[in-house]
Enzyme design. Structure first.
Site, mmCIF file in Angstrom:
data_model
loop_
_atom_site.group_PDB
_atom_site.id
_atom_site.type_symbol
_atom_site.label_atom_id
_atom_site.label_comp_id
_atom_site.label_asym_id
_atom_site.label_seq_id
_atom_site.Cartn_x
_atom_site.Cartn_y
_atom_site.Cartn_z
ATOM 1 N N HIS A 125 -2.136 -3.875 5.015
ATOM 2 C CA HIS A 125 -1.971 -3.500 6.427
ATOM 3 C C HIS A 125 -3.329 -3.267 7.065
ATOM 4 C CE1 HIS A 125 -2.720 0.931 5.930
ATOM 5 N NE2 HIS A 125 -2.460 0.607 4.684
ATOM 6 N N CYS A 178 0.851 -1.194 0.000
ATOM 7 C CA CYS A 178 0.000 0.000 0.000
ATOM 8 C C CYS A 178 0.889 1.249 0.000
ATOM 9 C CB CYS A 178 -0.908 0.001 1.235
ATOM 10 S SG CYS A 178 -2.050 1.401 1.268
HETATM 11 CO CO CO Z 1 -3.469 1.302 3.022
#
Ligand code: CO
Length: 214
Positions: free
Chosen positions: A98, A42
């Site tokens: 995450h 990410c």
């Molecule tokens: Co994220």
């Protein structure tokens, strides 16, 4: 003062320190890179690939986007993967999501954030495919955690299904695909489903994902 002077100063301090410890570090790295890992993570500023895995420059090839998605018509991500697998010959592809991911939460809440809605639509599809198992969790924070985990497993499967990975396995290249989730609150990585290193293992993963979807 230049608004980014602090960063430039930090860079100089870092480069000096590295050179002091290993005088040939930069000249050696400038010649070539041979990372063993491709990281698909990410964009979140709190999840830096190198730092949380203790890897040095030259050791991990990185692609990051919002919510670590691997979309079959995303030429950017696919080009990174193709170069990493075919040219650099990485041995591991790690999809790392995450807990606490804002992109995942937006999808969970059906939130509209602007242009990015089009990107997060892919996560909306995953949310809908796993509607039943998510509906069984009443606490939103736990539901959010679970969608972060499901997303990583689905994206790892997407990686396995690309022609890039399929062709690598067909020619006998050593390549494993992993799905990890990082917890912001303690800095620890969690391995979701072991790893997939052949088409046969991918079929097993696909079967278990299909069961999760009902
Ligand atoms: Co994220």
């Amino acid at each position: 003062m230049h608004p980014l002077q602090k960063l430039l100063d930090n860079n100089k301090t870092w480069a000096d320190k590295v050179k002091k410890e290993n005088p040939s570090f930069f000249s050696h790295l400038a010649q070539q890179q041979s990372p063993k890992f491709l990281w698909i993570g990410c964009s979140d500023s709190r999840v830096p690939a190198n730092q949380i895995t203790g890897l040095e420059p030259g050791q991990v090839f990185v692609h990051r986007n919002v919510a670590n998605l691997v979309v079959k018509n995303d030429l950017n991500c696919l080009s990174v993967m193709q170069y990493a697998v075919d040219v650099l010959k990485v041995e591991h592809i790690i999809v790392c999501g995450h807990y606490g991911c804002g992109g995942v939460l937006a999808a969970l809440r059906h939130e509209s954030l602007g242009l990015i809605d089009g990107w997060l639509k892919h996560l909306g599809d995953i949310r809908d495919n796993h509607e039943k198992s998510l509906a069984a969790i009443s606490n939103e924070a736990l539901k959010h955690d679970r969608l972060c985990e499901i997303n990583v497993i689905e994206q790892a499967l997407n990686v396995c299904k690309t022609d890039i990975v399929q062709n690598a396995w067909a020619r006998g290249q050593t390549l494993s695909v992993h799905g990890w989730v990082y917890r912001l609150t303690d800095g620890l990585l969690h391995d979701m489903k072991g790893y997939t290193s052949s088409t046969a293992e991918m079929c097993k993963l696909e079967e278990s994902v299909k069961k999760m979807r009902v």
